[in-house]
Motif scaffolding. Structure first.
Motif, PDB file in Angstrom:
ATOM      1  N   ALA A 164      34.950  -7.272  80.974  1.00  0.00           N
ATOM      2  CA  ALA A 164      36.278  -7.878  80.939  1.00  0.00           C
ATOM      3  C   ALA A 164      37.065  -7.324  82.118  1.00  0.00           C
ATOM      4  O   ALA A 164      37.135  -6.100  82.304  1.00  0.00           O
ATOM      5  CB  ALA A 164      36.981  -7.566  79.627  1.00  0.00           C
ATOM      6  N   SER A 192      41.824  -2.560  74.686  1.00  0.00           N
ATOM      7  CA  SER A 192      40.419  -2.966  74.791  1.00  0.00           C
ATOM      8  C   SER A 192      39.531  -2.111  73.891  1.00  0.00           C
ATOM      9  O   SER A 192      38.664  -2.629  73.185  1.00  0.00           O
ATOM     10  CB  SER A 192      39.950  -2.866  76.246  1.00  0.00           C
ATOM     11  OG  SER A 192      40.699  -3.728  77.078  1.00  0.00           O
ATOM     12  N   SER A 210      39.026  -2.935  84.441  1.00  0.00           N
ATOM     13  CA  SER A 210      37.918  -3.612  83.758  1.00  0.00           C
ATOM     14  C   SER A 210      37.318  -2.699  82.702  1.00  0.00           C
ATOM     15  O   SER A 210      37.494  -1.482  82.731  1.00  0.00           O
ATOM     16  CB  SER A 210      36.842  -4.037  84.769  1.00  0.00           C
ATOM     17  OG  SER A 210      36.288  -2.911  85.408  1.00  0.00           O
ATOM     18  N   ALA A 225      35.043 -10.666  73.048  1.00  0.00           N
ATOM     19  CA  ALA A 225      35.557 -11.292  74.264  1.00  0.00           C
ATOM     20  C   ALA A 225      36.771 -12.165  73.971  1.00  0.00           C
ATOM     21  O   ALA A 225      37.772 -12.124  74.696  1.00  0.00           O
ATOM     22  CB  ALA A 225      34.453 -12.115  74.923  1.00  0.00           C
ATOM     23  N   LEU A 228      39.777 -10.112  73.247  1.00  0.00           N
ATOM     24  CA  LEU A 228      40.299  -9.495  74.465  1.00  0.00           C
ATOM     25  C   LEU A 228      41.107 -10.494  75.282  1.00  0.00           C
ATOM     26  O   LEU A 228      42.178 -10.167  75.796  1.00  0.00           O
ATOM     27  CB  LEU A 228      39.144  -8.955  75.321  1.00  0.00           C
ATOM     28  CG  LEU A 228      38.428  -7.701  74.829  1.00  0.00           C
ATOM     29  CD1 LEU A 228      37.196  -7.436  75.684  1.00  0.00           C
ATOM     30  CD2 LEU A 228      39.346  -6.489  74.860  1.00  0.00           C
ATOM     31  N   VAL A 229      40.611 -11.704  75.402  1.00  0.00           N
ATOM     32  CA  VAL A 229      41.235 -12.711  76.261  1.00  0.00           C
ATOM     33  C   VAL A 229      42.514 -13.265  75.658  1.00  0.00           C
ATOM     34  O   VAL A 229      43.507 -13.506  76.365  1.00  0.00           O
ATOM     35  CB  VAL A 229      40.230 -13.848  76.547  1.00  0.00           C
ATOM     36  CG1 VAL A 229      40.940 -15.058  77.162  1.00  0.00           C
ATOM     37  CG2 VAL A 229      39.134 -13.359  77.477  1.00  0.00           C
ATOM     38  N   LEU A 241      42.964 -12.339  81.856  1.00  0.00           N
ATOM     39  CA  LEU A 241      41.693 -11.635  81.766  1.00  0.00           C
ATOM     40  C   LEU A 241      40.566 -12.642  81.918  1.00  0.00           C
ATOM     41  O   LEU A 241      40.693 -13.797  81.518  1.00  0.00           O
ATOM     42  CB  LEU A 241      41.597 -10.941  80.397  1.00  0.00           C
ATOM     43  CG  LEU A 241      40.580  -9.812  80.230  1.00  0.00           C
ATOM     44  CD1 LEU A 241      40.994  -8.613  81.065  1.00  0.00           C
ATOM     45  CD2 LEU A 241      40.482  -9.412  78.765  1.00  0.00           C
ATOM     46  N   VAL A 243      36.090 -12.824  81.494  1.00  0.00           N
ATOM     47  CA  VAL A 243      34.974 -12.088  80.910  1.00  0.00           C
ATOM     48  C   VAL A 243      33.657 -12.742  81.306  1.00  0.00           C
ATOM     49  O   VAL A 243      33.533 -13.970  81.280  1.00  0.00           O
ATOM     50  CB  VAL A 243      35.079 -12.038  79.370  1.00  0.00           C
ATOM     51  CG1 VAL A 243      33.924 -11.224  78.778  1.00  0.00           C
ATOM     52  CG2 VAL A 243      36.418 -11.447  78.930  1.00  0.00           C
ATOM     53  N   THR A 269      31.319 -12.367  85.608  1.00  0.00           N
ATOM     54  CA  THR A 269      32.748 -12.039  85.550  1.00  0.00           C
ATOM     55  C   THR A 269      33.433 -12.447  86.848  1.00  0.00           C
ATOM     56  O   THR A 269      34.517 -13.046  86.846  1.00  0.00           O
ATOM     57  CB  THR A 269      32.949 -10.532  85.316  1.00  0.00           C
ATOM     58  OG1 THR A 269      32.243 -10.137  84.151  1.00  0.00           O
ATOM     59  CG2 THR A 269      34.418 -10.194  85.142  1.00  0.00           C
ATOM     60  N   ILE A 277      35.797 -17.177  79.422  1.00  0.00           N
ATOM     61  CA  ILE A 277      34.621 -16.373  79.072  1.00  0.00           C
ATOM     62  C   ILE A 277      33.399 -17.146  79.528  1.00  0.00           C
ATOM     63  O   ILE A 277      33.170 -18.277  79.084  1.00  0.00           O
ATOM     64  CB  ILE A 277      34.542 -16.109  77.562  1.00  0.00           C
ATOM     65  CG1 ILE A 277      35.792 -15.357  77.089  1.00  0.00           C
ATOM     66  CG2 ILE A 277      33.281 -15.327  77.215  1.00  0.00           C
ATOM     67  CD1 ILE A 277      35.939 -15.331  75.588  1.00  0.00           C
TER      68      ILE A 277
END
Length: 320
Positions: A164, A192, A210, A225, A228-229, A241, A243, A269, A277
């Motif tokens: 990420a 994260s 990252s 993922a 996170l996004v 972000l 991934v 990435t 993603i």
């Protein structure tokens, strides 16, 4: 290794410095060149031969390292690898603790002239507690790691790997103050780590802008993922972000992961759009029977060093 007077070193070491490096090697019963090899593996700098910088704990630590070899538990190369891993981890931990200590003194308005005395008081209060927490956290982490890999063939581990990465981080770092940048990094790393561990994955390492994580199953990694996004996509003073993810064999070595699968996740990435993603076909194939996610194949891409492939974007499936 040395501090400039004020008894500050003893406050952290918790015992007086008594010996030179040669005396420590002699007391531990090893040649000096071998003692220095162990110290270098631990990340400890060389000191002048006449400098009295070492304590009884230094003697005991050197005896322990040598004893692990002579007992036959490990050969010397494995002990050195272990020492390097420990030295890297402890160096980072020590830097972060020292930085937090400085921040606390700054916030308290302690003048520079009074810092040594304040550091001594702080060390007397904090070091014993930190030592206990360090051993506790290490034992817990070792228990979890041993449980994961005790019966695995480490040459054939297959994992879902994710990178990420904060978009346009370099440009952003030039536009905000150092304190704002520090808060951004701290927030990103903390958030994260919370998401990865609470969802069932493991953080391998963070690199400021990252994070590299792994999970035993692709569906777990996909959920990580997305979690996170999603907050970054809301635009709450956070950069977007992206991934990249891959699934396949990886090489575990000294707490890090290597191999083509890791390289592929990293390359994807870099090719992923902000807020996206991007997963390799093997990863997507593992999710084909999972109805929680929507997979969309994108045009074939040239992945540096790995040829061409047609990756997939991953989003949440529409709720019915």
């Amino acid at each position: 290794m040395a501090f400039d007077g004020d008894g500050l070193a003893e406050s952290f070491l918790r015992e007086p410095r008594r010996y030179t490096s040669h005396q420590v090697a002699e007391m531990a019963g090893v040649p000096f060149y071998r003692a220095r090899r162990f110290w270098r593996a631990l990340g400890l700098p060389n000191v002048p031969d006449e400098a009295v910088e070492f304590t009884d704990s230094d003697v005991e630590a050197l005896r322990t390292l040598v004893g692990m070899v002579t007992s036959g538990i490990y050969d010397e190369e494995h002990v050195l690898l272990m020492a390097r891993s420990l030295g890297r981890a402890m160096s980072r931990l020590a830097d972060s603790q020292a930085e937090l200590g400085v921040e606390a003194l700054d916030q308290a308005g302690v003048p520079l002239a009074e810092r040594p005395r304040a550091w001594r008081r702080r060390a007397e209060l904090v070091v014993p507690d930190l030592a206990r927490l360090l051993v506790y956290a290490w034992q817990r982490q070792l228990t979890a790691a041993a449980g994961r890999i005790a019966e695995q063939d480490m040459s054939a581990v297959r994992l879902a790997v994710g990178f990420a990465d904060l978009v346009a981080f370099t440009r952003l770092s030039r536009q905000i103050t150092a304190s704002e940048l520090a808060r951004l990094i701290d927030g990103f790393e903390g958030r994260s780590a919370d998401i990865v561990t609470s969802t069932g994955g493991r953080v391998v390492k963070t690199l400021g802008d990252s994070v590299l994580f792994v999970a035993d199953r692709p569906d777990v990694a996909a959920e990580i993922a997305l979690r996170l996004v999603e907050p970054h996509a809301l635009g709450r003073d956070m950069p977007e972000l992206r991934v990249g993810m891959a699934f396949g064999p990886v090489i575990w070595r000294m707490g890090d992961v290597f191999g083509t699968t890791v390289n592929l996740a990293s390359r994807l990435t870099a090719l992923s759009l902000p807020g996206t993603i991007l997963a390799d076909p093997d990863f997507a194939g593992e999710l084909s029977d999972t109805h929680a996610y929507r997979l969309r194949e994108v045009n074939r891409l040239s992945v540096r060093g790995l040829g061409e492939l047609a990756p997939f974007t991953i989003t949440r499936a529409a709720r019915t």
